[in-house]
Design a protein around this motif. Structure first.
Motif, mmCIF file in Angstrom:
data_model
loop_
_atom_site.group_PDB
_atom_site.id
_atom_site.type_symbol
_atom_site.label_atom_id
_atom_site.label_comp_id
_atom_site.label_asym_id
_atom_site.label_seq_id
_atom_site.Cartn_x
_atom_site.Cartn_y
_atom_site.Cartn_z
ATOM 1 N N ALA A 85 -53.945 -43.295 -10.272
ATOM 2 C CA ALA A 85 -53.175 -44.532 -10.154
ATOM 3 C C ALA A 85 -51.965 -44.340 -9.233
ATOM 4 N N VAL A 86 -51.291 -43.220 -9.338
ATOM 5 C CA VAL A 86 -50.139 -42.931 -8.480
ATOM 6 C C VAL A 86 -50.576 -42.847 -7.024
ATOM 7 N N GLN A 87 -51.661 -42.110 -6.759
ATOM 8 C CA GLN A 87 -52.134 -41.953 -5.392
ATOM 9 C C GLN A 87 -52.639 -43.275 -4.812
ATOM 10 N N LEU A 88 -53.364 -44.058 -5.609
ATOM 11 C CA LEU A 88 -53.858 -45.349 -5.139
ATOM 12 C C LEU A 88 -52.710 -46.313 -4.854
ATOM 13 N N THR A 89 -51.678 -46.273 -5.685
ATOM 14 C CA THR A 89 -50.519 -47.138 -5.475
ATOM 15 C C THR A 89 -49.816 -46.778 -4.170
ATOM 16 N N GLU A 90 -49.648 -45.488 -3.911
ATOM 17 C CA GLU A 90 -49.019 -45.053 -2.668
ATOM 18 C C GLU A 90 -49.860 -45.463 -1.454
ATOM 19 N N ALA A 91 -51.168 -45.266 -1.546
ATOM 20 C CA ALA A 91 -52.050 -45.633 -0.437
ATOM 21 C C ALA A 91 -52.049 -47.139 -0.208
ATOM 22 N N LEU A 92 -52.056 -47.912 -1.292
ATOM 23 C CA LEU A 92 -52.035 -49.362 -1.159
ATOM 24 C C LEU A 92 -50.725 -49.828 -0.533
ATOM 25 N N ALA A 93 -49.622 -49.212 -0.905
ATOM 26 C CA ALA A 93 -48.330 -49.563 -0.304
ATOM 27 C C ALA A 93 -48.342 -49.271 1.198
ATOM 28 N N ASN A 94 -48.931 -48.145 1.594
ATOM 29 C CA ASN A 94 -49.026 -47.812 3.019
ATOM 30 C C ASN A 94 -49.901 -48.812 3.768
ATOM 31 N N VAL A 95 -51.053 -49.138 3.202
ATOM 32 C CA VAL A 95 -51.965 -50.085 3.847
ATOM 33 C C VAL A 95 -51.312 -51.467 3.939
ATOM 34 N N HIS A 96 -50.589 -51.858 2.901
ATOM 35 C CA HIS A 96 -49.898 -53.153 2.921
ATOM 36 C C HIS A 96 -48.846 -53.178 4.032
ATOM 37 N N ARG A 97 -48.087 -52.102 4.152
ATOM 38 C CA ARG A 97 -47.057 -52.027 5.198
ATOM 39 C C ARG A 97 -47.708 -52.124 6.582
ATOM 40 N N ILE A 98 -48.848 -51.457 6.773
ATOM 41 C CA ILE A 98 -49.557 -51.519 8.051
ATOM 42 C C ILE A 98 -50.028 -52.942 8.319
ATOM 43 N N ALA A 99 -50.578 -53.595 7.301
ATOM 44 C CA ALA A 99 -51.057 -54.971 7.475
ATOM 45 C C ALA A 99 -49.911 -55.914 7.835
ATOM 46 N N VAL A 100 -48.783 -55.776 7.166
ATOM 47 C CA VAL A 100 -47.614 -56.609 7.471
ATOM 48 C C VAL A 100 -47.142 -56.346 8.901
ATOM 49 N N SER A 101 -47.094 -55.073 9.281
ATOM 50 C CA SER A 101 -46.646 -54.710 10.622
ATOM 51 C C SER A 101 -47.580 -55.293 11.679
ATOM 52 N N ARG A 102 -48.864 -55.110 11.485
ATOM 53 C CA ARG A 102 -49.824 -55.605 12.482
ATOM 54 C C ARG A 102 -49.869 -57.128 12.492
ATOM 55 N N GLY A 103 -49.769 -57.736 11.332
ATOM 56 C CA GLY A 103 -49.748 -59.195 11.273
ATOM 57 C C GLY A 103 -48.542 -59.773 11.983
ATOM 58 N N GLY A 104 -47.418 -59.100 11.879
ATOM 59 C CA GLY A 104 -46.208 -59.558 12.545
ATOM 60 C C GLY A 104 -46.281 -59.452 14.053
ATOM 61 N N ARG A 105 -47.190 -58.615 14.540
ATOM 62 C CA ARG A 105 -47.328 -58.433 15.985
ATOM 63 C C ARG A 105 -48.432 -59.287 16.589
ATOM 64 N N LEU A 106 -49.161 -60.036 15.754
ATOM 65 C CA LEU A 106 -50.202 -60.914 16.283
ATOM 66 C C LEU A 106 -49.571 -62.113 16.969
ATOM 67 N N LEU A 107 -50.209 -62.567 18.001
ATOM 68 C CA LEU A 107 -49.736 -63.771 18.660
ATOM 69 C C LEU A 107 -50.039 -64.970 17.784
ATOM 70 N N ALA A 108 -49.119 -65.910 17.756
ATOM 71 C CA ALA A 108 -49.350 -67.144 17.014
ATOM 72 C C ALA A 108 -50.452 -67.928 17.713
ATOM 73 N N PRO A 109 -51.304 -68.625 16.942
ATOM 74 C CA PRO A 109 -52.361 -69.407 17.572
ATOM 75 C C PRO A 109 -51.764 -70.475 18.483
ATOM 76 N N ALA A 110 -52.471 -70.798 19.528
ATOM 77 C CA ALA A 110 -51.986 -71.760 20.510
ATOM 78 C C ALA A 110 -52.432 -73.180 20.176
ATOM 79 N N TYR A 111 -52.559 -73.491 18.902
ATOM 80 C CA TYR A 111 -52.962 -74.832 18.495
ATOM 81 C C TYR A 111 -51.767 -75.761 18.581
ATOM 82 N N GLU A 112 -51.976 -76.925 19.166
ATOM 83 C CA GLU A 112 -50.879 -77.878 19.266
ATOM 84 C C GLU A 112 -50.648 -78.589 17.950
ATOM 85 N N ASP A 113 -51.723 -78.805 17.195
ATOM 86 C CA ASP A 113 -51.597 -79.556 15.954
ATOM 87 C C ASP A 113 -52.286 -78.787 14.833
ATOM 88 N N LEU A 114 -51.532 -77.959 14.116
ATOM 89 C CA LEU A 114 -52.108 -77.166 13.048
ATOM 90 C C LEU A 114 -52.624 -78.030 11.907
#
Length: 121
Positions: A70-99
């Motif tokens: 449980a400790v190891q899985l929690t640490e790994a999940l926290a790392n994966v979550h941080r990576i997902a947040v980081s990569r998501g923040g670097r994605l370009l916003a969609p170019a839709y005019e009307d969401l």
């Protein structure tokens, strides 16, 4: 800065567990170091998932084994979550005019398929 004009969340924490950010174009030494660290963290998370599956498949474990897992899985999940947040923040916003229009078309698509019964076996 990145193409989204935001700082990059790095895959490690600073003092007192505070997040670290990097401003730049994503081509420097620290960006490459962060990319490599993310790759290692994702690889270790994948290996840990496999190990967890082996432990759980045995159906015999001690409380200590489960706690460590449980400790190891929690640490790994926290790392994966941080990576997902980081990569998501670097994605370009969609170019839709009307969401809103996009959301409405998705709703119509969902309703079309929700009305069809599912045939099993």
């Amino acid at each position: 800065m990145s193409s989204t004009n935001q700082a990059r969340l790095l895959p490690w924490a600073g003092l007192e567990g505070k997040p670290c950010y990097l401003a730049g174009d994503g081509t420097g030494y620290l960006s490459r170091l962060a990319d490599n660290m993310e790759s290692v963290q994702l690889g270790l998370a994948g290996e840990l998932v496999q190990e967890a599956q082996r432990v759980l498949d045995r159906r015999q474990w001690t409380a200590g084994e489960l706690h460590l897992l449980a400790v190891q899985l929690t640490e790994a999940l926290a790392n994966v979550h941080r990576i997902a947040v980081s990569r998501g923040g670097r994605l370009l916003a969609p170019a839709y005019e009307d969401l809103d229009a996009l959301d409405e078309s998705d709703d119509e698509h969902d309703q079309q398929y929700a009305a069809q019964p599912i045939q099993l076996g």
